[in-house]
Each structure stands twice: as C-alpha cells, then as structure tokens.
Design a protein around this motif. Structure first.
Motif, PDB file in Angstrom:
ATOM      1  N   ASP A 169      36.458  34.634  56.743  1.00  0.00           N
ATOM      2  CA  ASP A 169      37.181  34.259  55.613  1.00  0.00           C
ATOM      3  C   ASP A 169      37.775  35.455  54.642  1.00  0.00           C
ATOM      4  O   ASP A 169      37.814  35.263  53.457  1.00  0.00           O
ATOM      5  N   GLN A 172      40.814  35.294  52.364  1.00  0.00           N
ATOM      6  CA  GLN A 172      40.637  34.048  51.413  1.00  0.00           C
ATOM      7  C   GLN A 172      39.747  34.852  50.258  1.00  0.00           C
ATOM      8  O   GLN A 172      40.174  34.842  49.118  1.00  0.00           O
ATOM      9  N   ARG A 175      42.118  37.502  48.768  1.00  0.00           N
ATOM     10  CA  ARG A 175      43.127  36.888  47.628  1.00  0.00           C
ATOM     11  C   ARG A 175      42.269  36.344  46.292  1.00  0.00           C
ATOM     12  O   ARG A 175      42.758  36.579  45.081  1.00  0.00           O
ATOM     13  N   ASN A 176      41.243  35.883  46.538  1.00  0.00           N
ATOM     14  CA  ASN A 176      40.370  35.568  45.289  1.00  0.00           C
ATOM     15  C   ASN A 176      40.094  36.772  44.408  1.00  0.00           C
ATOM     16  O   ASN A 176      40.383  36.915  43.242  1.00  0.00           O
TER      17      ASN A 176
END
Length: 373
Positions: A169, A172, A175-176
């Motif tokens: 992950d 993701q 990016r968060n």
C-alpha cells in the motif's frame, strides 16, 4: 514491533522533573512510541486532544483544577497537544505543579506548540524530534542482509512506518501523506492564504534535491517574492518536511559562502510530491535520491545519538564540491556520495589545500552501513 531509538533516550529521562515533548511529522509513530514505553504501566492518564472533551479539560488553566486532574497518576500522556488553546501555558502550569506524574506530550509538526513550549515553558520541557524510521532501526529489526536487499525500495518509497510495514500500500499511503497530513499544519498556520504557491514550491524543491538552490530563482519560478520563499521553506523545516544545509566556508576567497541545499526528510514523500515511483534501475535521478537518503539518515543518526555535529556542503565558484561536510569538536569530515561503487573517489584539490586536516571518505553501496550506523 519495530523498536525506536528514542525509546531508550526517553526512558532514561523519566523522573527528572521535565515534561518530555516529542514532535515530528504526522504518522512517524509518536503515539505508538508512547504506547510501547508504557505498555505494562497500569496507572496512566491519557488525553487525546483531537477529542473536544479531552481538549476542554486541559484548556481550563486553573492550577488547582489541573492538579486535581494530574494527582494520583504515574504517567500522563497528552496527544496532539497543539490542539489545546495556549498549550505552552498549560504545559508550564503542569510542570510547575511538580506532581509525581511523568508527563509525555506529542505534537504533530506543530509550529504553535514548539513556539509556545519555548516561550511559556522554557526550561521545563525537553523536546525530542522524531523522524520516519531510520536505517539503524530497521537494521536492528531485520538484518544488514535484509536491508541491503531493500535498498532500492527505501530510495523510492522511503521509511514511514506504514510504508515499511505495508509495502503493498506504499503508493497510496504516500499520496495521502503528501497531499494531506504534511501540509495541514502549515496551511492552517496563521491564516496562510496561498496554498498553491506552497505546493509549487515543494515541487520545485523536490526537483532540486542535491543541488544548490537560489531563493531568487525559486521566487521567479513559482510567482512569489524571495521573502515568501524563505518564509515557506522555514515553515516546511519546522514541520519536518524538509531541512536545509548551509555552505561551509572559512573565508577562502573562492568558496561559496551563502549557498543553501534543501533535502527532504523522507525519499518517499519527495517522490510522492512528483508522482514518480519509477523503479531505481530506471531512474535518471538516482544520484540525487542516493544523496538525499544518505544525508537524511546521517541527520537521524546524529539527532538520536544526541550528538552536536553540524552538517554543511562545500563548493567553490569553479564548481569543485563536497557533498557533505561534518564539523564536530573542531574536526572536519568530508563525504563524497557515489551510487556506483566502481567510480574512484576524488578529493577536490581546493578542499584538500584549504583543509589539510580533514578526513575524506567516499560513501557508496558497499560501505553505506558504516556511514549511517
């Protein structure tokens, strides 16, 4: 559970009459660290200041009320203390009560909290910076062999705990982090009105890691003035997004005296800002990633050891340069970073002439563990 180096430092400072404040970027593991420290301790009072009720309980700064809250506990944990109005004054009053409780506080990149603790609670609060996982921590958790295998992954995805523990992950998660958590405190700071300028600046800095930056050129590139660029970089530093190195000089005529380099605390955040997670064997910027990784790891090493080394870069007007210069106790160590271990090290003649007593070392993929451990 990956053990953090700060665990032993904090534990050794229990019972010295000081509030222990751990600051760092969001999601680096501050709360997890406190849980690890106190997992077998029954008599703990915890406040999560994201919760309005907990926040309001500490916002009432009456010494008698705070004493009633604190008495009878061995430890008090205050998470996200920057959410308390005038948090520095609350910490000062708690420290002055001199209860038996050891108070542990976290602040997520909080500019206000750091400033208030310095002003209101000076001498009462010991501040520890916390970073993403270090190579030393991962080496202790796995092995040198395992970490060598993951080197390319570390250069691309970085060392945030959730990235390391959930590699599938990683994109993701990064990016968060890069789009939300890392900017939240800055954008809320004293009514900042130009988030687009900040985002342009962060991207421009991401493209220039390992290179000397000009605040005037950055200002022209992002459509701002030099003062705004300087102010925003200062905020990014306080929020543990980037850090800067100044140029080293003892006033030799041809040395650069006012230059700056800007590095990211984490390679993964830098790559997320650019939206580029291309594997290491296809990167055109591998040299810059390698330099950013090594300088940030050296920074963690020095910070966690309690050392007082000062980090610089060195360059002349004729473009001779040294990637990193470390000054400690009057002695200089110079380091050259090379991704390719077959390239021969070369001591710049101007540096050797100006600083004949300095140690000069090459750091590459075959010996980098010695440099960061």
């Amino acid at each position: 559970m990956i053990r953090r180096i700060l665990e032993n430092r904090l534990r050794s400072d229990f019972g010295k009459g000081k509030i222990l404040l751990v600051t760092g970027a969001r999601q680096v593991g501050k709360t997890t660290l406190f849980d690890l420290l106190l997992h077998d301790t029954p008599n703990v009072l915890r406040f999560n200041c994201d919760d309005a009720q907990d926040r309001d309980a500490l916002a009432d700064q009456s010494p008698s009320r705070l004493r009633n809250i604190a008495e009878g506990y061995d430890f008090i944990i205050i998470d996200e203390a920057q959410k308390i109005p005038d948090a520095g004054l609350t910490l000062k009053i708690l420290a002055d009560l001199k209860t038996d409780a050891q108070i542990l506080v976290t602040g997520s990149s909080s500019l206000e909290l750091s400033e208030q603790a310095s002003e209101s609670a000076a001498g009462r609060v010991w501040n520890y910076g916390m970073y993403p996982l270090s190579l030393a921590e991962m080496y202790a958790h796995t092995s040198r062999f395992e970490e060598s295998k993951f080197l390319g992954q570390r250069l691309i995805y970085g060392m945030y705990p959730e990235v390391v523990t959930r590699p599938s992950d990683a994109v993701q998660v990064l990016r968060n982090l890069s789009s939300d958590y890392l900017y939240r405190d800055i954008l809320a700071y004293r009514g900042m009105r130009k988030p687009s300028v900040l985002q342009k600046l962060v991207r421009a800095l991401a493209l220039q890691i390992g290179g000397e930056v000009s605040y005037n050129e950055l200002a022209s590139l992002i459509g701002a003035n030099k003062e705004t660029v300087s102010s925003y970089i200062n905020l990014l530093e306080k929020c543990f997004v980037v850090f800067t190195l100044s140029s080293y000089s003892r006033n030799e005529r041809n040395e650069i005296k006012r230059g700056k380099k800007v590095y990211f605390h984490d390679n993964g955040i830098r790559n997320a800002v650019l939206g580029d997670f291309t594997p290491i064997d296809r990167r055109s910027d591998v040299g810059a990633l390698w330099e950013n990784f090594l300088v940030s790891e050296r920074l963690k090493r020095d910070a966690y050891s309690g050392g007082y080394a000062r980090l610089f870069f060195w360059r002349t007007t004729t473009q001779q340069e040294v990637d990193l210069v470390e000054e400690k106790d009057g002695e200089l160590s110079a380091f050259e970073f090379k991704w390719n271990p077959k390239r021969k090290p070369h001591v710049p003649s101007a540096f050797a002439a100006a600083y004949p007593g300095a140690q000069y070392k090459r750091v590459d993929r075959e010996n980098y563990f010695d440099f960061v451990l």
